[in-house]
Scaffold this motif. Sequence first.
Motif, PDB file in Angstrom:
ATOM      1  N   ALA A   1      11.844 -44.145  55.572  1.00 54.93           N
ATOM      2  CA  ALA A   1      11.309 -45.296  54.836  1.00 54.93           C
ATOM      3  C   ALA A   1      12.370 -45.884  53.914  1.00 54.93           C
ATOM      4  O   ALA A   1      12.479 -47.115  53.777  1.00 54.93           O
ATOM      5  N   ALA A   2      13.161 -45.022  53.289  1.00 57.24           N
ATOM      6  CA  ALA A   2      14.232 -45.497  52.405  1.00 57.24           C
ATOM      7  C   ALA A   2      15.248 -46.327  53.173  1.00 57.24           C
ATOM      8  O   ALA A   2      15.793 -47.314  52.653  1.00 57.24           O
ATOM      9  N   ASP A   3      15.497 -45.956  54.422  1.00 59.62           N
ATOM     10  CA  ASP A   3      16.423 -46.748  55.243  1.00 59.62           C
ATOM     11  C   ASP A   3      15.881 -48.156  55.479  1.00 59.62           C
ATOM     12  O   ASP A   3      16.634 -49.133  55.455  1.00 59.62           O
ATOM     13  N   TRP A   4      14.563 -48.267  55.710  1.00 60.38           N
ATOM     14  CA  TRP A   4      13.976 -49.588  55.931  1.00 60.38           C
ATOM     15  C   TRP A   4      13.928 -50.398  54.639  1.00 60.38           C
ATOM     16  O   TRP A   4      14.042 -51.632  54.677  1.00 60.38           O
ATOM     17  N   VAL A   5      13.791 -49.733  53.510  1.00 64.76           N
ATOM     18  CA  VAL A   5      13.896 -50.430  52.225  1.00 64.76           C
ATOM     19  C   VAL A   5      15.284 -51.034  52.083  1.00 64.76           C
ATOM     20  O   VAL A   5      15.453 -52.202  51.689  1.00 64.76           O
TER      21      VAL A   5
END
Length: 348
Positions: free
Chosen positions: A285-289
């Motif tokens: 999820a942090a990568d997509w943020v």
Amino acid sequence: MCVERTSRLQPGIGFGSGPTGTLRSSLRPGVTVPVAPLLPSPASLAASSGPPPPLAPLQLHSLYGGIGAGLGAAGHCNPGNPAVLKEAVEAVVRSFAKHTQGYGRVNVVEALQEFWQMKLTRGADLRNGALVVYEMVPSSSPPYVCYVSLPGGSCFGSFQFCPTKAEARRSAAKIALMNSVFNEHPSRRISDDFIEKSVSEALASFNGNREEADNPNTGIGAFRFMLESNKGKSMLEFQELMTVFQLLHWNGSLKAMRERQCSRQEVLAHYSHRALDDDMRTQMAADWVNREQSVASTVAQEVASTERELEDARLAGRELRFYKEKKDILMLAVGQLNAANTATLPSH
């Protein structure tokens, strides 16, 4: 596993990236930040220009090209015609009822739970017990949609137009029961014959040679390694494992690990024994943020694409965990973005 090697195998792209980082940081599931979406190609663990193709019935040989691309262990009964699918599901449910409860109308919700409870009492390795979990999609009007997660992690959804929540629950239970019953058939087990046939098909499909199949550093060799490591497992069990690699592929993690100088064998060995957990989801999820912060609307576009995939797969009666996990990871990213935006709003 040493600390250095473990860190390079973590799934996060944005943690410990770069070829000079530790092995522990290189195998995280995330990618370097900020970064545009990166996807591995069908011929290796490298990147490609498009998303992985959807799951298709029993196309296990497609694994060899990119560990997360084109997996097909889940769709046990996946006819394109909705009427054919409905007929097949009803036939399996009636047969199950006949052999377990006698003739008459069967409560499929109870039957599904009893099926998995029976497996547990007969010694099945169900680490989290035999509980079947239902999830209704919030809606104030029909059609209603329900998902059901089986004890091993496989997910199915209501595949018909359901005018009530109870009918949606029954529809999801029917398709899950059908797949659960099919999964017990000997033909759904990974055997020596199945491995040889699948590897031969892969060699023929991609003009490979037998030496490639015996070399663990090649794509076909990695495919054989995965099959042999899971000998004796059912197709649903194998698909549950492959969901991890599908997500690593979708998130760009496999390419990031290759750039961190992680070998294909290291990645396979590490993630073959790692279940999906909140840490992995949070890192992805942090990568997509980070992607959203680099290119606006990236997450919204991916959410829309994933919802279409999930809807198409649900109506076709296919196994859904990959699509559900994608959506959950993306919604986690949306929550993080919303929280960050709220925190930066000027106070009055």
